[in-house]
Design a protein around this motif. Structure first.
Motif, PDB file in Angstrom:
ATOM      1  N   ASP A 375     -10.372   2.154  -8.320  1.00  9.18           N
ATOM      2  CA  ASP A 375     -10.577   0.851  -7.681  1.00  9.18           C
ATOM      3  C   ASP A 375     -10.063  -0.312  -8.522  1.00  9.18           C
ATOM      4  OD1 ASP A 375     -11.631   1.705  -5.299  1.00  9.18           O
ATOM      5  OD2 ASP A 375     -13.718   1.595  -5.959  1.00  9.18           O
ATOM      6  N   SER A 376      -9.419  -0.026  -9.659  1.00  8.83           N
ATOM      7  CA  SER A 376      -8.870  -1.090 -10.503  1.00  8.83           C
ATOM      8  C   SER A 376      -7.856  -1.912  -9.712  1.00  8.83           C
ATOM      9  CB  SER A 376      -8.187  -0.485 -11.729  1.00  8.83           C
ATOM     10  OG  SER A 376      -7.325  -1.418 -12.358  1.00  8.83           O
ATOM     11  N   PRO A 377      -7.843  -3.237  -9.899  1.00  7.77           N
ATOM     12  CA  PRO A 377      -6.830  -4.058  -9.209  1.00  7.77           C
ATOM     13  C   PRO A 377      -5.411  -3.659  -9.568  1.00  7.77           C
ATOM     14  CG  PRO A 377      -8.050  -5.346 -10.849  1.00  7.77           C
ATOM     15  CD  PRO A 377      -8.788  -4.068 -10.682  1.00  7.77           C
ATOM     16  N   TRP A 378      -5.198  -3.142 -10.772  1.00  3.62           N
ATOM     17  CA  TRP A 378      -3.861  -2.691 -11.144  1.00  3.62           C
ATOM     18  C   TRP A 378      -3.442  -1.485 -10.306  1.00  3.62           C
ATOM     19  CZ3 TRP A 378      -0.479  -5.543 -13.394  1.00  3.62           C
ATOM     20  CH2 TRP A 378      -0.831  -6.478 -14.365  1.00  3.62           C
ATOM     21  N   VAL A 379      -4.388  -0.640  -9.960  1.00  3.03           N
ATOM     22  CA  VAL A 379      -4.065   0.518  -9.122  1.00  3.03           C
ATOM     23  C   VAL A 379      -3.679   0.055  -7.719  1.00  3.03           C
ATOM     24  CG1 VAL A 379      -4.944   2.665  -8.131  1.00  3.03           C
ATOM     25  CG2 VAL A 379      -5.578   2.018 -10.466  1.00  3.03           C
ATOM     26  N   ALA A 462      -6.941 -10.867  -9.561  1.00  3.90           N
ATOM     27  CA  ALA A 462      -7.736  -9.832 -10.233  1.00  3.90           C
ATOM     28  C   ALA A 462      -6.972  -9.172 -11.378  1.00  3.90           C
ATOM     29  CB  ALA A 462      -8.188  -8.777  -9.222  1.00  3.90           C
ATOM     30  N   CYS A 463      -5.630  -9.144 -11.318  1.00  6.20           N
ATOM     31  CA  CYS A 463      -4.826  -8.573 -12.393  1.00  6.20           C
ATOM     32  C   CYS A 463      -4.609  -9.553 -13.534  1.00  6.20           C
ATOM     33  CB  CYS A 463      -3.469  -8.115 -11.856  1.00  6.20           C
ATOM     34  SG  CYS A 463      -3.533  -6.743 -10.693  1.00  6.20           S
ATOM     35  N   ARG A 464      -4.949 -10.819 -13.297  1.00  7.45           N
ATOM     36  CA  ARG A 464      -4.705 -11.832 -14.340  1.00  7.45           C
ATOM     37  C   ARG A 464      -5.959 -12.207 -15.096  1.00  7.45           C
ATOM     38  NH1 ARG A 464      -3.080 -16.465 -11.454  1.00  7.45           N
ATOM     39  NH2 ARG A 464      -3.142 -15.494  -9.387  1.00  7.45           N
TER      40      ARG A 464
END
Length: 465
Positions: A375-379, A462-464
């Motif tokens: 569930d990571s935003p990077w994923v 969310a990635c920043r």
């Protein structure tokens, strides 16, 4: 106006023009074997002659640094800094290969000469890892050209030369150069896709622990007629010990070697994945392993205990004698949450509880498991990028079934880790006739050009953070 589509088109044109084959042919010719006896000169030459010029063309400053482990191969570290406010990506690969096994390749093939047969590109390192890092470097170069000498992010590049021999010195290198390796994200490529026609990303790897069980009861063997019934047979004891650890269908019986329950995001990510089914894949045994789990859950979300060797006496020339010793090499592949640091104590306590104190336990090697939260935003960001480029929903593996030195990046450098493989399950890596599929490499070039392009665009909030 330059666009994402232009970068992707340039990356695939690099393949279509034959330039990819030219670069890969030159790189395969380097015998960069890292397993002892190691020729560190060949490893250094590959970094100096091939990879340093390649990353320099990306506008990066490259350094070749001696390995912290004496007699192990050097590492290449390169930086390209565009602006402090931009995201930084660390790209990793490995330059070394396993031994060529020259005499075991099919007639007409050689580990050190690239041979193209239809879609198959044969040669040692084509799949693992020269073909894969050639894809990534070329994709970066096409994005840089398309954007007009800018990537839109900061680039750090790490290439080791010892992955096939256990990555000696890599973890210490990451500790010593932690500041130089600081980044927001790791992007790397190794291992196979879930299937040749399905883009894949994985978020870590299962851990691996190799152990040896020994039953050294006496020196020499003794006549089985004269002594049978009076002497304890170490092979029988060892077989009984193993039977208390894993049952006849592959289910682990030692509670301390079993993982915790599968997290729901991991289970959800695996719900639509199928293991095997390729033309050259073995048939999956659906009734093997932990009951009530799918094959995908057993491979990517559970632990397996495998007996690798089992030896007593002389298997090639059996005689009527009770052997004096017996031993087995076993391997635990494990996921995050397993108490891997206490494996010896766990097995020792288990064997003692079964009245088997004569069975000795030695932990030979262990590599931790890692897993980025699906569930990571990077994923979500990477999944969206791959889907946009290919039009296919990518397979998301919470972790690779095999083992990679991902803990150096996930644990020491504290990075979210995204691996995008460009090989396929039947590539025969580590074996004779290793090959890469040209179609997968070509698609991989487009995927990585799109991914690196997207990294230079405004990222989701969310990635920043």
């Amino acid at each position: 106006m330059t666009t994402r589509d232009t970068a992707i088109a340039r990356a695939t044109a690099y393949y279509d023009s034959g330039a990819f084959l030219t670069d890969l042919r030159r790189r395969v010719a380097y015998p960069t074997v890292s397993q002892p006896p190691t020729d560190t000169a060949a490893l250094r030459t590959y970094l100096v002659d091939e990879l340093a010029p390649a990353v320099t063309r990306l506008g990066a400053t490259a350094r070749i640094i001696d390995n912290p482990t004496p007699e192990a191969g050097p590492l290449l570290l390169a930086h390209r800094h565009e602006a402090d406010h931009l995201p930084t990506v660390l790209v990793y690969g490995h330059a070394d290969v396993v031994p060529g096994q020259d005499d075991r390749w099919r007639t007409g093939l050689s580990p050190w000469h690239l041979v193209v047969e239809d879609d198959r590109l044969y040669g040692r390192g084509t799949a693992d890892n020269k073909g894969q890092h050639t894809v990534n470097i070329a994709a970066l170069e096409q994005v840089l050209t398309t954007r007009g000498s800018t990537l839109g992010f900061n680039l750090k590049f790490l290439m080791e030369t010892g992955e096939e021999s256990g990555s000696p010195g890599l973890h210490e290198f990451c500790r010593r150069f932690k500041d130089d390796l600081t980044a927001d994200l790791l992007i790397a490529s190794d291992g196979p896709r879930l299937a040749a026609d399905r883009p894949t990303l994985f978020l870590g790897s299962r851990g691996a622990a190799n152990l040896r069980l020994r039953v050294p009861l006496r020196d020499g063997a003794h006549h089985s007629g004269n002594w049978g019934g009076a002497l304890r047979n170490p092979a029988t004891v060892l077989a009984a010990a193993l039977a208390t650890m894993v049952d006849a269908r592959g289910r682990i019986l030692v509670e301390g070697l079993r993982p915790p329950a599968i997290p729901e995001p991991v289970r959800a990510a695996l719900a639509d994945l199928t293991v095997g089914g390729g033309e050259a894949d073995p048939t999956v045994d659906t009734d093997w392993g932990e009951p009530h789990l799918t094959p995908a859950e057993r491979v990517f979300a559970w632990n397996t205990l495998e007996i690798l060797t089992l030896s007593a006496g002389d298997p090639a020339k059996p005689v009527g004698a009770i052997p004096g010793t017996a031993h087995a090499d076993i391997q635990l592949r494990f996921v995050v949450g397993t108490d891997w640091q206490r494996l010896e104590q766990t097995i020792r306590a288990h064997l003692d509880a079964h009245a088997l104190p004569m069975v000795e336990v030695d932990l030979l090697q262990a590599v931790p498991a890692t897993r980025l939260d699906p569930d990571s935003p990077w994923v979500h960001w990477a999944t969206t990028s791959l889907h946009r480029t290919t039009g296919k929903p990518p397979a998301i593996l919470p972790n690779l079934g095999g083992t990679l030195p991902n803990d150096a990046f996930a644990d020491i450098l504290a990075l979210p880790t995204i691996w995008i493989p460009h090989s396929h399950p039947s590539c025969r890596q580590h074996a004779p006739d290793e090959h890469l599929l040209g179609s997968v490499a070509r698609e991989g070039l487009g995927i990585m050009a799109g991914l690196f392009w997207d990294l230079g665009e405004p990222l989701p909030e969310a990635c920043r953070t």
